[in-house]
Design a protein around this motif. Sequence first.
Motif, PDB file in Angstrom:
ATOM      1  N   VAL A 196       0.836  -1.195   0.000  1.00  0.00           N
ATOM      2  CA  VAL A 196       0.000   0.000   0.000  1.00  0.00           C
ATOM      3  C   VAL A 196       0.874   1.249   0.000  1.00  0.00           C
ATOM      4  N   ALA A 197       0.513   2.219  -0.845  1.00  0.00           N
ATOM      5  CA  ALA A 197       1.116   3.551  -0.805  1.00  0.00           C
ATOM      6  C   ALA A 197       0.184   4.466  -0.027  1.00  0.00           C
ATOM      7  N   LEU A 198       0.721   5.170   0.954  1.00  0.00           N
ATOM      8  CA  LEU A 198      -0.066   6.100   1.758  1.00  0.00           C
ATOM      9  C   LEU A 198       0.226   7.521   1.297  1.00  0.00           C
ATOM     10  N   ALA A 226       3.267  11.344  -6.942  1.00  0.00           N
ATOM     11  CA  ALA A 226       3.239  10.508  -8.147  1.00  0.00           C
ATOM     12  C   ALA A 226       4.215   9.344  -8.031  1.00  0.00           C
ATOM     13  N   ALA A 227       5.373   9.587  -7.416  1.00  0.00           N
ATOM     14  CA  ALA A 227       6.373   8.524  -7.284  1.00  0.00           C
ATOM     15  C   ALA A 227       5.853   7.394  -6.401  1.00  0.00           C
ATOM     16  N   ALA A 228       5.105   7.734  -5.353  1.00  0.00           N
ATOM     17  CA  ALA A 228       4.542   6.706  -4.484  1.00  0.00           C
ATOM     18  C   ALA A 228       3.410   5.955  -5.181  1.00  0.00           C
ATOM     19  N   ILE A 229       2.538   6.703  -5.847  1.00  0.00           N
ATOM     20  CA  ILE A 229       1.379   6.092  -6.499  1.00  0.00           C
ATOM     21  C   ILE A 229       1.789   5.204  -7.664  1.00  0.00           C
ATOM     22  N   TRP A 272       0.546  -4.417   3.644  1.00  0.00           N
ATOM     23  CA  TRP A 272       1.868  -3.944   4.056  1.00  0.00           C
ATOM     24  C   TRP A 272       2.095  -2.524   3.538  1.00  0.00           C
ATOM     25  N   PRO A 273       2.169  -1.512   4.434  1.00  0.00           N
ATOM     26  CA  PRO A 273       2.474  -0.141   3.996  1.00  0.00           C
ATOM     27  C   PRO A 273       3.931  -0.083   3.513  1.00  0.00           C
ATOM     28  N   SER A 274       4.124   0.149   2.236  1.00  0.00           N
ATOM     29  CA  SER A 274       5.478   0.090   1.678  1.00  0.00           C
ATOM     30  C   SER A 274       6.040   1.449   1.300  1.00  0.00           C
ATOM     31  N   THR A 275       5.160   2.355   0.882  1.00  0.00           N
ATOM     32  CA  THR A 275       5.596   3.624   0.310  1.00  0.00           C
ATOM     33  C   THR A 275       4.662   4.726   0.789  1.00  0.00           C
ATOM     34  N   ALA A 276       5.182   5.947   0.918  1.00  0.00           N
ATOM     35  CA  ALA A 276       4.328   7.033   1.396  1.00  0.00           C
ATOM     36  C   ALA A 276       4.877   8.377   0.946  1.00  0.00           C
ATOM     37  N   TRP A 277       3.986   9.364   1.013  1.00  0.00           N
ATOM     38  CA  TRP A 277       4.383  10.751   0.730  1.00  0.00           C
ATOM     39  C   TRP A 277       3.559  11.685   1.605  1.00  0.00           C
ATOM     40  N   ASP A 278       4.195  12.751   2.060  1.00  0.00           N
ATOM     41  CA  ASP A 278       3.525  13.855   2.742  1.00  0.00           C
ATOM     42  C   ASP A 278       4.405  15.085   2.574  1.00  0.00           C
ATOM     43  N   PRO A 279       3.808  16.269   2.388  1.00  0.00           N
ATOM     44  CA  PRO A 279       4.632  17.472   2.235  1.00  0.00           C
ATOM     45  C   PRO A 279       5.334  17.906   3.512  1.00  0.00           C
ATOM     46  N   SER A 280       4.904  17.383   4.662  1.00  0.00           N
ATOM     47  CA  SER A 280       5.486  17.781   5.942  1.00  0.00           C
ATOM     48  C   SER A 280       6.646  16.863   6.325  1.00  0.00           C
ATOM     49  N   SER A 281       7.824  17.447   6.532  1.00  0.00           N
ATOM     50  CA  SER A 281       8.984  16.646   6.951  1.00  0.00           C
ATOM     51  C   SER A 281       8.772  16.076   8.356  1.00  0.00           C
ATOM     52  N   ILE A 285       9.807   6.771   1.889  1.00  0.00           N
ATOM     53  CA  ILE A 285       9.200   8.091   1.710  1.00  0.00           C
ATOM     54  C   ILE A 285       9.659   8.656   0.375  1.00  0.00           C
ATOM     55  N   THR A 286       8.715   9.005  -0.485  1.00  0.00           N
ATOM     56  CA  THR A 286       9.054   9.565  -1.794  1.00  0.00           C
ATOM     57  C   THR A 286       9.030  11.085  -1.747  1.00  0.00           C
ATOM     58  N   THR A 287       9.603  11.705  -2.753  1.00  0.00           N
ATOM     59  CA  THR A 287       9.682  13.165  -2.792  1.00  0.00           C
ATOM     60  C   THR A 287       8.438  13.805  -3.392  1.00  0.00           C
ATOM     61  N   ASN A 288       7.576  13.000  -3.993  1.00  0.00           N
ATOM     62  CA  ASN A 288       6.337  13.529  -4.563  1.00  0.00           C
ATOM     63  C   ASN A 288       5.281  12.415  -4.576  1.00  0.00           C
TER      64      ASN A 288
END
Length: 353
Positions: free
Chosen positions: A33-35, A85-88, A56-65, A80-83
């Motif tokens: 799952v990408a969050l 789209a990369a997670a999705i 299984w949470p594998s990938t995620a993105w949020d604008p907040s560090s 954690i991806t930088t954007n």
Amino acid sequence: MPVWHWYLGAANQTGEAKWISTVTPLDIELPKVALIGLGVMGQRMLKNMPQHGYFWPSTAWDPSSDACESARKLHPDLIITTNPAAAINNSDVDMVYIATPPKSHGKYALMAAKAGKAVYCEKPLGTDSVDSRILVEKMTLMGARAIVNFSLASAPAVNALQSAINDGSAGTVNSVDILLHFGRWPRDWQQSAKWLNKRAEGGFTRETFSHYAYLTQRLFGKIDLLRASTIYPTDDTCAETHAMALMDCTGIPIKFNGGTGGIANSGADRIEYIVWGSKKVYKLYNWNQLSSSDGRGWVRHLKNIADTRVAGYFSTLDNVREFFRGEHHSMPSLDDALKIQDLVESILVGGDK
């Protein structure tokens, strides 16, 4: 890739997350799952999915560090991806869970559907009903697999309430009350989500009443709004402080009364859903608790469940699992969510601004 032991189903019913070490492990990979969004809801899902044991949470993105750092502490294996789209678009991702502020839900849901992923989106679909209707039409034409998260869709207390209505224990339902009051808004545990206090995307009508509107729709059918009144602060940006609505649901009067103010904490908040039957009154309170009365005092239900809140989380993920497998489930559809959004937004424009 970690492989977990399956938990026994009985653990769900007692509200306990247990790993059963005596069971032979199954050497299969869990759906990944990408969050998208790692605020309160995203981090709750990040904690609950591994405990539940199917996703299984594998990938995620949020604008907040800060949110990303908190998520890494909860789940060190998370990428954690930088954007977003990369997670999705990650080729290993099977499902996308969306828990960002409402206005971006549609954008990420469509992105995930175009990438061929199953979509699990927090409510609401958005804040503009026209835009959300177009989103639903597009995703339907694409044949997208999508569900929306209303927390009461699979709660044990709700299932017990529905059984009492269906089997006649409640008698004839004469009316329903939805009573909400919050000492402070956002609530204590939501203070980091500043958008919740803004008129554009937040407010307790969208955030909390919507869950009970969905429950009403599920239990009794189509909801018609008869009248509404909403009070806003004198500025042009803050969310509503009070809202009232009278609705009709297949001949059953539904009354909503919500507000904020009083003591500056969430310890005395009121969250009640009361079904007035001719034989018994049923009260769903604090989200996951259920009591009933025949006029001779209140009887608490679900005493066999140690933690109804945790049991509700796991029951929801059980149904997300069934959705993912293409089997029968109780999760709300895009159409269900659109009907509730239409109702909520109509209430929000029903009073003085």
